[in-house]
Write a protein that holds these residues in place. Structure first.
Motif, PDB file in Angstrom:
ATOM      1  N   SER A  27      62.836 -42.864  -6.069  1.00 44.34           N
ATOM      2  CA  SER A  27      62.485 -42.656  -7.336  1.00 44.34           C
ATOM      3  C   SER A  27      61.587 -43.828  -7.863  1.00 44.34           C
ATOM      4  O   SER A  27      60.831 -43.469  -8.496  1.00 44.34           O
ATOM      5  N   VAL A  30      57.997 -42.724  -6.480  1.00 40.28           N
ATOM      6  CA  VAL A  30      57.375 -41.590  -7.181  1.00 40.28           C
ATOM      7  C   VAL A  30      56.992 -42.214  -8.520  1.00 40.28           C
ATOM      8  O   VAL A  30      56.028 -41.922  -9.184  1.00 40.28           O
ATOM      9  N   ASN A  31      57.882 -43.115  -9.329  1.00 39.95           N
ATOM     10  CA  ASN A  31      57.318 -43.532 -10.427  1.00 39.95           C
ATOM     11  C   ASN A  31      56.185 -44.299 -10.544  1.00 39.95           C
ATOM     12  O   ASN A  31      55.523 -44.125 -11.400  1.00 39.95           O
ATOM     13  N   GLN A  91      64.019 -42.558 -18.208  1.00 40.54           N
ATOM     14  CA  GLN A  91      62.925 -41.966 -17.466  1.00 40.54           C
ATOM     15  C   GLN A  91      62.646 -40.702 -18.621  1.00 40.54           C
ATOM     16  O   GLN A  91      61.404 -40.339 -18.399  1.00 40.54           O
ATOM     17  N   ALA A 180      54.939 -36.027 -15.774  1.00 39.76           N
ATOM     18  CA  ALA A 180      55.443 -34.782 -14.728  1.00 39.76           C
ATOM     19  C   ALA A 180      56.404 -35.691 -13.709  1.00 39.76           C
ATOM     20  O   ALA A 180      57.293 -35.502 -13.220  1.00 39.76           O
ATOM     21  N   LEU A 181      55.607 -36.682 -13.042  1.00 44.50           N
ATOM     22  CA  LEU A 181      56.006 -37.635 -12.095  1.00 44.50           C
ATOM     23  C   LEU A 181      57.410 -38.636 -12.440  1.00 44.50           C
ATOM     24  O   LEU A 181      58.507 -38.413 -11.653  1.00 44.50           O
ATOM     25  N   THR A 182      57.383 -39.043 -13.627  1.00 44.80           N
ATOM     26  CA  THR A 182      58.693 -39.780 -14.287  1.00 44.80           C
ATOM     27  C   THR A 182      59.589 -38.572 -14.659  1.00 44.80           C
ATOM     28  O   THR A 182      60.870 -38.917 -14.162  1.00 44.80           O
ATOM     29  N   LEU A 183      59.416 -37.370 -14.821  1.00 46.40           N
ATOM     30  CA  LEU A 183      60.545 -36.578 -15.026  1.00 46.40           C
ATOM     31  C   LEU A 183      61.066 -36.090 -13.482  1.00 46.40           C
ATOM     32  O   LEU A 183      62.354 -35.816 -13.359  1.00 46.40           O
ATOM     33  N   LEU A 184      59.895 -36.177 -12.518  1.00 49.23           N
ATOM     34  CA  LEU A 184      60.615 -35.850 -11.075  1.00 49.23           C
ATOM     35  C   LEU A 184      61.512 -37.109 -10.806  1.00 49.23           C
ATOM     36  O   LEU A 184      62.442 -36.824 -10.151  1.00 49.23           O
ATOM     37  N   CYS A 185      61.190 -38.349 -11.247  1.00 52.26           N
ATOM     38  CA  CYS A 185      62.128 -39.415 -10.951  1.00 52.26           C
ATOM     39  C   CYS A 185      63.521 -39.085 -11.460  1.00 52.26           C
ATOM     40  O   CYS A 185      64.690 -39.452 -10.866  1.00 52.26           O
ATOM     41  N   VAL A 187      64.980 -36.443 -12.165  1.00 52.89           N
ATOM     42  CA  VAL A 187      65.447 -35.194 -11.396  1.00 52.89           C
ATOM     43  C   VAL A 187      66.160 -35.864 -10.187  1.00 52.89           C
ATOM     44  O   VAL A 187      67.333 -35.728  -9.629  1.00 52.89           O
ATOM     45  N   VAL A 188      65.423 -36.863  -9.487  1.00 49.61           N
ATOM     46  CA  VAL A 188      65.889 -37.296  -8.335  1.00 49.61           C
ATOM     47  C   VAL A 188      67.183 -38.216  -8.459  1.00 49.61           C
ATOM     48  O   VAL A 188      68.160 -38.052  -7.944  1.00 49.61           O
TER      49      VAL A 188
END
Length: 450
Positions: A27, A30-31, A91, A180-185, A187-188
């Motif tokens: 995470s 990705v962040n 996040q 978008a990538l912060t939202l992916l963090c 989710v992880v």
């Protein structure tokens, strides 16, 4: 064989760390891959929006001020709500505020949202550091913090190059990509990272709750606040690589691309050397490492006074980058070692704030010194600060590896009568004195084994 040796070294570097750490590490990576706002905000405001450099500096300061404000609040949330909820809130808030910032046009709106972005993006740091301390064994913490620092720099190096191309196409695409990538963090973290806040041990009659570690408790912890003060001085030194160095190179007639070339050495060296250097230092005396790294940082920047070409500037960057590689994981490990398990969020928040405040003060410091005395005095000041910091570590960290620090036990700053005794702790045999209440046994708190 060299290949076999490298394979063995890589295995030793990553072995023994829990899977939860690696999801947290993922995470972080990705962040940092999505880091766009902090890197390109000034260019976005001046080139794309047409605002002045002074306004861009004001927005950058407000972004940093947001980080200062959120540091302590996020630390309290980490202890009260838990590590995982704090990270998720931070996040998601970061993703939303970054996306909103991309659509702001009015200068007041841009400044206000930038402040919110600074608050949200900084709020997850105390939770991340506290969670790592919770889930990683004490003997592996320096290695874990080093790997996390490596992920931060690897992600930043990749994002800086990639975001540059994105910015040429559309700054808005950069904002949306970071969101978008912060939202992916998030989710992880939501799917893979469980809560790690230590459970409260049973209380002895009359003792305070174990989470009764307040901000006032942190402020009264003299040794810890001394370490925080020293981390502030170290941060002031390292910040000059991004605020004082470009100005000094400009006064020498060098271009922004020359600065980019010199500072790129910092990221490259961290990515290449962080892991092998950590394997070398992880079981060495942290006091000596912090003293040495402070001196090398101060005098590494001090050598900049003698630079006049890109090559020499890059050489000085090599020197203080080595100090950064040693200092960052070692100092974070000391912060955890001095933090009680149930107060790690607040303690990490105070530590995070020291770097945020340094990020605010460093530009003012470099601008004042260079304008009034010249760049040479700035680099001399860095050398003095490095010497003072080294001496401070020498004073503060004496006996830090004493009996109350061994086996991963953390310093408990609360009064003796307020410290709880764990359920498996034997009750000592002491003479019973009538009419006198027996206080709980003095026992420091420990984080759970990974």
């Amino acid at each position: 064989m060299p290949v076999a040796g490298l394979r063995k070294a890589a295995h030793q570097t990553v072995a023994g760390l829990p899977k939860e750490f690696w999801w947290l590490w993922t995470s972080t990576l990705v962040n940092r891959l999505g880091a766009f706002v902090a890197t390109f905000m000034a260019l976005y405001l001046t080139l794309d929006r047409g605002y002045s450099a002074s306004y861009a500096g004001l927005v950058a300061s407000l972004h940093g001020l947001g980080g200062v404000v959120s540091s302590l609040g996020a630390g309290v949330m980490t202890d009260r709500l838990g590590r995982r909820p704090t990270m998720l809130i931070a996040q998601i808030s970061t993703a939303v505020s970054v996306a909103v910032l991309g659509f702001m046009v009015h200068p007041v709106a841009i400044a206000g949202v930038a402040f919110v972005v600074g608050m949200a993006s900084n709020a997850s740091r105390p939770a991340v550091q506290a969670m790592m301390a919770d889930i990683v064994r004490p003997e592996d913490r320096v290695r874990a913090f080093s790997l996390n620092y490596w992920a931060i720099n690897l992600g930043f190096a990749v994002s800086s190059a990639g975001a540059g191309f994105v910015a040429e196409y559309s700054y808005l695409a950069g904002f949306m990509g970071e969101a978008a990538l912060t939202l992916l963090c998030a989710v992880v973290v939501f799917l893979k990272v469980p809560e790690s806040r230590p459970e409260a041990p049973p209380l002895v009659s009359g003792a305070d709750a174990p989470d009764d570690v307040r901000l006032s408790t942190v402020l009264r912890d003299g040794r810890y606040m001394g370490v925080v003060g020293l981390s502030f001085l170290v941060a002031l030194i390292f910040q000059q690589g991004y605020v004082g160095l470009p100005v000094a190179m400009g006064t020498d007639g060098l271009s922004s691309s020359d600065f980019g070339t010199a500072i790129a050495v910092n990221g490259v060296l961290i990515v290449v050397l962080q892991i092998p250097v950590t394997r070398f230092i992880q079981h060495r005396d942290p006091r000596r490492l912090l003293i040495l790294s402070s001196l090398v940082a101060g005098y590494g920047f001090g050598l900049t006074a003698f630079a006049g070409s890109v090559g020499v500037y890059a050489l000085t960057v090599c020197v203080w980058t080595l100090a950064e590689i040693v200092n960052a994981p070692t100092q974070t490990g000391i912060v955890v070692q001095l933090s009680p398990a149930h107060g790690r969020g607040r303690y990490q928040g105070m530590y995070t704030m020291s770097w945020s405040v340094a990020a605010l003060i460093a530009p003012l410091m470099s601008g004042f010194v260079i304008d009034h005395y010249g760049a040479t005095w700035l680099w001399g000041t860095c050398a003095v600060l490095g010497t003072v910091t080294a001496f401070g570590y020498w004073l503060l960290m004496r006996n830090i590896d004493g009996p109350d620090r061994q086996d991963g036990q953390a310093h408990d700053p609360r009064p003796q009568s307020a410290r709880p005794r764990s359920a498996d702790e034997p009750v000592p045999v002491v003479p019973v004195v009538p009419t006198v209440a027996q206080a709980p046994v003095d026992r420091t708190e420990t984080g759970p084994a990974a």
